[in-house]
Enzyme design. Structure first.
Site, mmCIF file in Angstrom:
data_model
loop_
_atom_site.group_PDB
_atom_site.id
_atom_site.type_symbol
_atom_site.label_atom_id
_atom_site.label_comp_id
_atom_site.label_asym_id
_atom_site.label_seq_id
_atom_site.Cartn_x
_atom_site.Cartn_y
_atom_site.Cartn_z
ATOM 1 N N ASP A 183 0.848 -1.193 0.000
ATOM 2 C CA ASP A 183 0.000 0.000 0.000
ATOM 3 C C ASP A 183 0.882 1.241 0.000
ATOM 4 O O ASP A 183 1.593 1.505 0.965
ATOM 5 C CB ASP A 183 -0.895 -0.019 1.249
ATOM 6 C CG ASP A 183 -2.003 1.027 1.186
ATOM 7 O OD1 ASP A 183 -1.997 1.848 0.248
ATOM 8 O OD2 ASP A 183 -2.861 1.028 2.087
ATOM 9 N N HIS A 185 -0.551 4.130 -0.135
ATOM 10 C CA HIS A 185 -1.398 4.991 0.705
ATOM 11 C C HIS A 185 -1.476 6.419 0.184
ATOM 12 O O HIS A 185 -1.780 7.353 0.932
ATOM 13 C CB HIS A 185 -0.857 4.993 2.144
ATOM 14 C CG HIS A 185 -1.929 5.007 3.190
ATOM 15 N ND1 HIS A 185 -2.137 6.067 4.041
ATOM 16 C CD2 HIS A 185 -2.855 4.086 3.530
ATOM 17 C CE1 HIS A 185 -3.140 5.803 4.864
ATOM 18 N NE2 HIS A 185 -3.595 4.599 4.571
ATOM 19 N N GLU A 209 -1.205 -0.755 -4.059
ATOM 20 C CA GLU A 209 -2.454 -0.044 -3.803
ATOM 21 C C GLU A 209 -2.224 1.471 -3.705
ATOM 22 O O GLU A 209 -1.262 1.919 -3.083
ATOM 23 C CB GLU A 209 -3.047 -0.559 -2.491
ATOM 24 C CG GLU A 209 -4.321 0.146 -2.064
ATOM 25 C CD GLU A 209 -4.896 -0.493 -0.803
ATOM 26 O OE1 GLU A 209 -5.489 0.243 -0.002
ATOM 27 O OE2 GLU A 209 -4.755 -1.722 -0.626
ATOM 28 N N GLU A 235 -10.299 3.068 -2.545
ATOM 29 C CA GLU A 235 -10.842 3.308 -1.214
ATOM 30 C C GLU A 235 -11.346 4.735 -1.048
ATOM 31 O O GLU A 235 -12.191 4.998 -0.183
ATOM 32 C CB GLU A 235 -9.809 2.992 -0.138
ATOM 33 C CG GLU A 235 -8.613 3.931 -0.095
ATOM 34 C CD GLU A 235 -7.587 3.495 0.931
ATOM 35 O OE1 GLU A 235 -7.651 3.983 2.064
ATOM 36 O OE2 GLU A 235 -6.725 2.661 0.587
ATOM 37 N N ASP A 257 -14.968 0.701 -1.059
ATOM 38 C CA ASP A 257 -15.188 0.440 0.362
ATOM 39 C C ASP A 257 -16.687 0.404 0.602
ATOM 40 O O ASP A 257 -17.390 1.371 0.311
ATOM 41 C CB ASP A 257 -14.521 1.533 1.203
ATOM 42 C CG ASP A 257 -14.503 1.209 2.679
ATOM 43 O OD1 ASP A 257 -15.598 0.962 3.236
ATOM 44 O OD2 ASP A 257 -13.416 1.221 3.290
ATOM 45 N N HIS A 284 -12.101 -2.765 -0.145
ATOM 46 C CA HIS A 284 -11.330 -2.162 0.943
ATOM 47 C C HIS A 284 -12.131 -2.300 2.229
ATOM 48 O O HIS A 284 -13.328 -2.023 2.256
ATOM 49 C CB HIS A 284 -11.117 -0.679 0.615
ATOM 50 C CG HIS A 284 -10.342 0.093 1.620
ATOM 51 N ND1 HIS A 284 -10.936 0.945 2.520
ATOM 52 C CD2 HIS A 284 -9.015 0.159 1.851
ATOM 53 C CE1 HIS A 284 -10.012 1.518 3.268
ATOM 54 N NE2 HIS A 284 -8.838 1.059 2.890
#
Length: 381
Positions: A183, A185, A209, A235, A257, A284
């Site tokens: 990730d 992020h 990700e 996400e 998500d 997610h």
């Protein structure tokens, strides 16, 4: 049947639960939350309740349309998350009324069990290899970790090398029969993302990700052309319209998500849209048991679902965890890296209402960290 009440419960570690009551005693549960903005979403649910009280809960699609589009200002994380939790609860009610799990109402199961992955190593990854080995010992065959801590727009060779070495240590610890996803992020710039992707490619991550923040989604197509590592994102995308550009741009994995992107109704549509582009689904879910159950209901009805995130043991879950609010925790037992198909009515879980009420008496005020670089400038968390 009519909706008679909506109650929200702000519970540790950072979750918001919703209980929807009906005049026939059937209760549905949802999880509407934006992490760090639970009070704001709680207020949005309260506003939407004005429309829902007295309505027939079975008209899920009509309610989704009105709640999402009935206001002149629409979209965004707060409204979409409020609608998501309500949508989950309405599907829970409908499944309970008919005595079947939600995935039966979505066309029936396409699989008998769903692969799951767990988090390792925290926000600023340390001891990642040790954590990874522990996850394998506890029955997981896949895990996800952050690639870096705080990151500047241009990074030193040392920082890039150390990030790759951390992932390399995990790969060595888990072997080639298990998987690790990375990730980013949204912490890194496109330039640093390209450097990291080049260094990580020999380690064969399952996917990378959110390599850039959603505002730079137009960069995903170029990043995808730069690497053979599958690119995942979603996400912080809240509708099928938000996903349209990234799906057409060549991402490999869509990650809506279920507590942010309009709930079961919208995420089911996102899954079908992703299938049209040959994109896999991996919802997610670093959240609670209701969000996880809702995600699994979509997974079991979606041919392109490949793996499901679970927050069990995640570093955020201090003092409370996924299983703490369930009457029967065995529904989330993991065997060989898989969870068996949920067969109970509705979302397939039974919430421990007394535990929820007790926990809500100490309502959390969780906020995500605000990071700064060594020079004092803002850094993406």
């Amino acid at each position: 049947m009519k909706i008679t009440g909506l109650q929200t419960y702000q519970v540790p570690p950072r979750w918001l639960f919703l209980r929807v009551e009906t005049d026939e005693g059937v209760v549905g549960w949802g999880e509407p939350v934006v992490e760090g903005r639970a009070e704001t979403v709680r207020a949005a649910v309260d506003e939407l309740a004005d429309y829902l009280i007295g309505q027939d809960p079975s008209r899920i699609e009509d309610h989704w349309q009105v709640l999402s589009k009935g206001g002149f200002y629409r979209g965004g994380p707060v409204l979409s998350s409020a609608v998501a939790g309500i949508d989950q609860a309405l599907w829970d009610i409908k499944g309970k009324v008919h005595g079947v799990p939600v995935h039966d109402l979505l066309g029936g199961p396409v699989r008998d069990r769903m692969r799951v992955y767990s988090w390792i190593a925290g926000d600023e990854p340390t001891a990642a290899a040790e954590h990874a080995a522990q996850r394998v010992d506890s029955g997981f065959t896949a895990m996800k970790m952050n690639a870096t801590g705080r990151t500047r727009g241009l990074e030193s060779h040392r920082e890039i090398r150390e990030a790759a070495e951390r992932v390399g240590a995990v790969r060595e610890a888990i072997g080639t029969d298990n998987d690790v996803a990375i990730d980013f992020h949204g912490r890194v710039s496109p330039a640093v993302a390209r450097q990291l992707l080049r260094e990580l490619e020999p380690l064969h991550p399952m996917f990378v990700e959110e390599p850039v923040v959603p505002e730079l989604s137009f960069e995903l197509a170029r990043l995808g052309e730069f690497t053979t590592i599958p690119i995942a994102t979603g996400e912080r995308l809240y509708s099928r319209w938000d996903f349209r550009e990234v799906l057409a741009g060549g991402v490999a994995v869509a990650q809506p998500d279920l507590s942010h992107a309009g709930g079961i109704s919208e995420c089911r549509r996102i899954a079908s849209l992703a299938e049209m582009y040959g994109v896999s689904l991996a919802p997610h879910c670093p959240l609670g048991p209701i969000a996880l159950a809702a995600s699994l209901q979509v997974d079991f009805a979606s041919p392109n679902a490949v793996i499901q995130e679970t927050s069990l043991g995640i570093h955020y879950n201090k003092g409370s965890d996924v299983l703490d609010y369930l009457v029967d925790t065995s529904v989330f037992d993991y065997t060989g890296g898989f969870v068996e198909r949920l067969t109970g009515p509705g979302l397939g879980i039974e919430i421990d209402e007394q535990a929820v009420r007790r926990a809500s008496e100490q309502a959390h005020r969780w906020r995500n960290p605000v990071w700064r670089n060594a020079d004092g400038s803002f850094a993406e968390w």
